[in-house]
Design a protein around this motif. Structure first.
Motif, PDB file in Angstrom:
ATOM      1  N   ASP A   1       0.950  -1.106  -0.013  1.00  0.00           N
ATOM      2  CA  ASP A   1      -0.091   0.090   0.064  1.00  0.00           C
ATOM      3  C   ASP A   1       0.649   1.204  -0.006  1.00  0.00           C
TER       4      ASP A   1
ATOM      5  N   VAL B   1     -11.974  10.230  -2.716  1.00  0.00           N
ATOM      6  CA  VAL B   1     -12.851   9.144  -2.738  1.00  0.00           C
ATOM      7  C   VAL B   1     -13.854   9.045  -3.781  1.00  0.00           C
TER       8      VAL B   1
ATOM      9  N   VAL C   1      -4.874  -0.903   3.109  1.00  0.00           N
ATOM     10  CA  VAL C   1      -5.461  -1.351   2.010  1.00  0.00           C
ATOM     11  C   VAL C   1      -5.880  -0.954   0.676  1.00  0.00           C
ATOM     12  N   SER C   2      -5.015   0.013   0.133  1.00  0.00           N
ATOM     13  CA  SER C   2      -5.295   0.840  -0.787  1.00  0.00           C
ATOM     14  C   SER C   2      -4.973  -0.112  -2.392  1.00  0.00           C
TER      15      SER C   2
ATOM     16  N   ASN D   1      -8.642  -1.185  -4.194  1.00  0.00           N
ATOM     17  CA  ASN D   1      -9.268  -1.737  -3.087  1.00  0.00           C
ATOM     18  C   ASN D   1     -10.323  -0.712  -2.299  1.00  0.00           C
ATOM     19  N   ASP D   2      -9.673   0.390  -2.249  1.00  0.00           N
ATOM     20  CA  ASP D   2     -10.594   1.338  -1.363  1.00  0.00           C
ATOM     21  C   ASP D   2     -11.284   2.562  -2.297  1.00  0.00           C
ATOM     22  N   ASN D   3     -11.656   2.194  -3.565  1.00  0.00           N
ATOM     23  CA  ASN D   3     -12.473   3.290  -4.433  1.00  0.00           C
ATOM     24  C   ASN D   3     -11.897   4.392  -4.468  1.00  0.00           C
ATOM     25  N   ASN D   4     -10.604   4.695  -4.529  1.00  0.00           N
ATOM     26  CA  ASN D   4      -9.883   6.293  -4.403  1.00  0.00           C
ATOM     27  C   ASN D   4      -8.626   6.217  -5.479  1.00  0.00           C
TER      28      ASN D   4
ATOM     29  N   ASN E   1      -5.722   3.559  -6.566  1.00  0.00           N
ATOM     30  CA  ASN E   1      -5.963   2.487  -5.799  1.00  0.00           C
ATOM     31  C   ASN E   1      -7.271   1.726  -5.920  1.00  0.00           C
TER      32      ASN E   1
ATOM     33  N   HIS F   1     -14.561   0.320  -8.047  1.00  0.00           N
ATOM     34  CA  HIS F   1     -13.706  -0.840  -8.438  1.00  0.00           C
ATOM     35  C   HIS F   1     -12.758  -0.118  -9.768  1.00  0.00           C
TER      36      HIS F   1
ATOM     37  N   TYR G   1     -18.942   4.217  -3.925  1.00  0.00           N
ATOM     38  CA  TYR G   1     -18.569   2.857  -3.269  1.00  0.00           C
ATOM     39  C   TYR G   1     -18.823   1.826  -4.446  1.00  0.00           C
TER      40      TYR G   1
END
Length: 142
Positions: free
Chosen positions: A30, A101, A54-55, A79-82, A77, A107, A104
């Motif tokens: 990460d 961000v 967890v990015s 995994n974290d939608n950003n 990134n 992906h 949600y």
């Protein structure tokens, strides 16, 4: 220059010393690592920048995103939608990541597409979001 098909690595001369520098995205840790070239095939020790917990950074790209004279880094990134922006400075370092961000379930695809979409001489970009089948376009206006 792009180092891989997923663009986890980009080569450019960040500090304008005629030696190629490298930025690498590390999904397992990460983070991204920056290596400054000091002579032919030699680099400084890596400088590591967090991309968030967890990015899973999967794509990096560089350009002048804040109208400055130093190259900046954008990291996508998964995994974290950003995505994150790291602004470059004269002292050959980058700011800590500023995260944007997205919705949600976005992906993000593994790339950013750069272009001057608004024809104002400033680099814009879009990010494809496969989880919700849409694009987000970011235009530089100032």
């Amino acid at each position: 220059m792009i180092c891989s098909s997923r663009r986890r690595c980009v080569v450019n001369d960040f500090n304008r010393d005629s030696h190629p520098d490298v930025v690498i995205g590390n999904s397992g840790t990460d983070s991204i690592n920056v290596f400054l070239g000091i002579e032919k095939f030699s680099f400084t020790n890596q400088t590591t920048y967090s991309t968030g917990p967890v990015s899973s950074p999967y794509s990096v790209t560089i350009d002048y995103f804040n109208n400055g004279r130093k190259l900046d880094i954008i990291v996508v990134n998964y995994n974290d939608n950003n995505f994150g922006l790291l602004l470059g400075h004269d002292n050959e370092i980058f700011d800590n990541v500023m995260l944007e961000v997205l919705e949600y379930g976005s992906h993000l695809f593994f790339f950013i597409v750069l272009a001057d979409y608004s024809n104002n001489g400033k680099m814009d970009f879009y990010i494809a979001k496969k989880g919700i089948d849409s694009l987000t376009i970011y235009l530089q206006t100032s």
